[in-house]
Design a protein around this motif. Sequence first.
Motif, short mmCIF file in Angstrom:
data_model
loop_
_atom_site.label_atom_id
_atom_site.label_comp_id
_atom_site.label_asym_id
_atom_site.label_seq_id
_atom_site.Cartn_x
_atom_site.Cartn_y
_atom_site.Cartn_z
N GLY A 51 -21.96 -21.73 -22.32
CA GLY A 51 -21.13 -22.88 -22.64
C GLY A 51 -21.47 -24.13 -21.86
N LYS A 52 -22.65 -24.18 -21.26
CA LYS A 52 -23.03 -25.32 -20.44
C LYS A 52 -23.80 -26.40 -21.22
CE LYS A 52 -23.26 -22.72 -16.09
NZ LYS A 52 -24.11 -22.34 -14.93
N PHE A 53 -24.11 -26.11 -22.47
CA PHE A 53 -24.88 -27.07 -23.26
C PHE A 53 -24.02 -28.28 -23.62
CE2 PHE A 53 -27.13 -28.91 -26.78
CZ PHE A 53 -28.47 -28.60 -26.58
N ALA A 54 -22.85 -28.03 -24.19
CA ALA A 54 -21.99 -29.11 -24.66
C ALA A 54 -21.51 -30.00 -23.53
CB ALA A 54 -20.80 -28.54 -25.43
N SER A 55 -21.39 -29.46 -22.34
CA SER A 55 -20.88 -30.24 -21.21
C SER A 55 -21.98 -30.96 -20.45
CB SER A 55 -20.12 -29.32 -20.24
OG SER A 55 -20.99 -28.30 -19.74
N ASN A 56 -23.21 -30.92 -20.98
CA ASN A 56 -24.34 -31.55 -20.29
C ASN A 56 -24.10 -33.05 -20.14
OD1 ASN A 56 -27.18 -32.93 -20.37
ND2 ASN A 56 -27.55 -30.81 -19.75
N ALA A 57 -24.34 -33.56 -18.94
CA ALA A 57 -24.04 -34.96 -18.62
C ALA A 57 -24.86 -35.94 -19.46
CB ALA A 57 -24.29 -35.21 -17.14
N ALA A 58 -26.13 -35.58 -19.77
CA ALA A 58 -26.97 -36.49 -20.53
C ALA A 58 -26.44 -36.67 -21.95
CB ALA A 58 -28.40 -35.95 -20.56
N PHE A 59 -25.97 -35.59 -22.57
CA PHE A 59 -25.40 -35.69 -23.90
C PHE A 59 -24.08 -36.46 -23.86
CE2 PHE A 59 -27.59 -31.36 -24.55
CZ PHE A 59 -28.79 -31.99 -24.84
N GLY A 60 -23.31 -36.27 -22.79
CA GLY A 60 -22.06 -37.01 -22.62
C GLY A 60 -22.31 -38.50 -22.53
N GLU A 61 -23.37 -38.88 -21.86
CA GLU A 61 -23.72 -40.30 -21.74
C GLU A 61 -24.10 -40.88 -23.10
OE1 GLU A 61 -26.92 -43.05 -19.31
OE2 GLU A 61 -26.26 -41.15 -18.43
N ALA A 62 -24.79 -40.08 -23.91
CA ALA A 62 -25.17 -40.53 -25.25
C ALA A 62 -23.93 -40.79 -26.11
CB ALA A 62 -26.07 -39.49 -25.92
N VAL A 63 -22.97 -39.89 -26.01
CA VAL A 63 -21.72 -40.05 -26.75
C VAL A 63 -20.99 -41.30 -26.29
CG1 VAL A 63 -19.43 -39.07 -27.10
CG2 VAL A 63 -21.43 -37.60 -27.28
N ALA A 64 -20.93 -41.52 -24.99
CA ALA A 64 -20.24 -42.69 -24.45
C ALA A 64 -20.88 -43.98 -24.93
CB ALA A 64 -20.24 -42.63 -22.92
N ALA A 65 -22.21 -44.00 -25.01
CA ALA A 65 -22.90 -45.20 -25.47
C ALA A 65 -22.54 -45.52 -26.91
CB ALA A 65 -24.41 -45.00 -25.34
N ALA A 66 -22.45 -44.48 -27.73
CA ALA A 66 -22.10 -44.68 -29.13
C ALA A 66 -20.67 -45.19 -29.27
CB ALA A 66 -22.29 -43.39 -29.91
N LYS A 67 -19.78 -44.67 -28.46
CA LYS A 67 -18.37 -45.06 -28.54
C LYS A 67 -18.12 -46.45 -27.95
CE LYS A 67 -16.04 -40.55 -28.43
NZ LYS A 67 -15.15 -39.69 -27.62
N ASP A 68 -18.69 -46.70 -26.78
CA ASP A 68 -18.36 -47.91 -26.03
C ASP A 68 -19.07 -49.16 -26.53
OD1 ASP A 68 -16.87 -46.18 -24.52
OD2 ASP A 68 -18.28 -46.11 -22.83
N ARG A 69 -20.29 -49.01 -26.99
CA ARG A 69 -21.02 -50.23 -27.39
C ARG A 69 -21.58 -50.15 -28.81
NH1 ARG A 69 -24.74 -48.05 -23.28
NH2 ARG A 69 -26.72 -47.40 -24.27
N GLY A 70 -21.12 -49.18 -29.56
CA GLY A 70 -21.52 -49.09 -30.96
C GLY A 70 -22.96 -48.69 -31.17
N ALA A 71 -23.53 -48.02 -30.19
CA ALA A 71 -24.92 -47.58 -30.31
C ALA A 71 -25.04 -46.41 -31.27
CB ALA A 71 -25.46 -47.19 -28.93
#
Length: 612
Positions: free
Chosen positions: A482-502
């Motif tokens: 269960g460590k794949f979904a919580s990976n920090a790099a993927f979390g950063e990608a999600v944040a970029a899409a949410k916060d700046r419309g990337a």
Amino acid sequence: DRERMAEGVEARAAEFRKVMTMPEGPEVEDAMYAIATKAAADDAAVKVSGWQEVLKTLHAASVDDQFVPPVVRVDADGKPVGVVKDGDVVVYWDFRTDRAKPLSAAFLDVPFGGQMGGLSEVAAKARPDVTLVTMTHYDDSFNASPKLREAFNPAEPLKDTYAEVIGRAGVKQLIVAETEKWRAVTWFKDGRRNLGYEKVSDDGLFRVEKHPELPIEVKVVYSRKVAAHVEAPQMRAKEITEMLMQGVRDGVPDIFTNFANADMVGHATTDASWFDKTVDAIIELDNQLGRLVPLALENGYTVMITGDHGNAESMLNKETGRANPAHTSNKVPFIVLGAQSGESFKLDPEMAISDMAPSALTLRGIALPESWDRKSAITGDIKPNKDRKILRIILDGYGLNEDEYGNAMAHAAKRKGAPLHMDAWMHDGADGAVSAAAEASGETCGYPQGVSGTTEFGHVLFDAGRDVATDLVLIDRAVAKGKFASNAAFGEAVAAAKDRGATVHCMGVLSDGLVHSSMHHVEALLKALREGGLEGTQVSLHPITDGRDVPGDSSPTFIDWLEGKIAEIGVGQINSLWGRAWGKDRDNRWKRIESAFRSLSEGSAFLHVQLP
């Protein structure tokens, strides 16, 4: 109307097939670039029912999956959809590193170790400013970029490899290969790291590198300038042999080489009618071994010959008769010749290719490092000698198979009218050879159970001296825990899409070959992005068709799978695709790499398509 549209795809496919069969020369790369970056003259998009229609039409024109040129989705106005733009995130889902380096370097604007050439000035100026998330640690150089995020770095580089150990003991070494396998005999053999070789000379055909501290010289001959190696199945075997023969005459104490023919021509044999090309490749190998090995024995060398995985011994599917260009999980030959006076060798019948380094070190009488847990496969009456002359030959893609059907080695022997040298050594004990069938795949060699070996990890094992798990196994464990979904790099990608419309762009090889990527990882990635709150076209998908580690016309099946996962998970849209021979070229053919890069960054393409 549908017939007219199909004819548009067929015409382009036929045009590209002509380029594929051009004779050897630099014009091949120019022609491939031209056709891959410019859609039809009127720039009219072709309406298709789905990606599968495009792929099947290309297959019908004998364009296999690895060479599928860039195809880009456009909207009703003909504008490319899903192009990578400033501020976006690009996720490269492949775990294997060597062929992932070029596109990564293009996005990061950081050259990788051994890079020659790069993007054109025009393409470089249009380079989007992105964050690149790599599935694993692709190259030491990339860590200098603040734009890089590594999702996993599961396997630390290995130290105390065979080359280092004997190098510190003062044993001079020569490494020879052609450029297609240069990273295998350096980066991977050296423990998945840049050991620090420095270029000494380069005349456009041969390149020479030396290590600044250890007595290691690397000689590389540039692979032939053809679209696919079926066009020149001899590859550079003759040139490699001549460099090796000179090394033997010079008495270099430790020589390592890779012959690529069985693997590279085998991979390129994606049509059953091309089977004789793989036979040609084996005949060439046999000819060169017949020159090299006797000379080495005459000059007092102990010679080890093995493969890194199977391939050319099983080129046809017995049930369908179709080409099977993928690696096999068959065992590989392991042959030792050249016992010195008073010596007699025996080989462990349960050996694996990872026993090569301990065997060579034992022959030298050098103590195995504490980090090594593999043991010598050679026993018997041995007279250890640090300065023993040893020649290690890797026949890439050369496996064992008793069945003659689709077996390029068996057919080569029939054409020769006599046993191949490998058969004479392996089965008849010619020239005093001892032999065993060595494991090169599966759990014994660090892969999942039943998974075939690879060139790259095979070369890790040749010098590692220890059991090592592949990145595939280590990432699979992260998914299971269960460590794949919580990976920090993927979390950063999600944040970029949410916060700046990337947009999050995800690319990589899409197949079940398990050599470059895993569909299990792709599914886990889509789920991680969806669980992070992304949906629909916030995720742009750019699958890379395989055709080498799986049948050459199998991509429609994998596209079906991906579209099914998109619908099931609720995120993603396929916006472009191209074959691995383009952006994943590892031979510094930058016009191919740039063709794929521009399809992602500009939307340029061989074909623009409108989908329902």
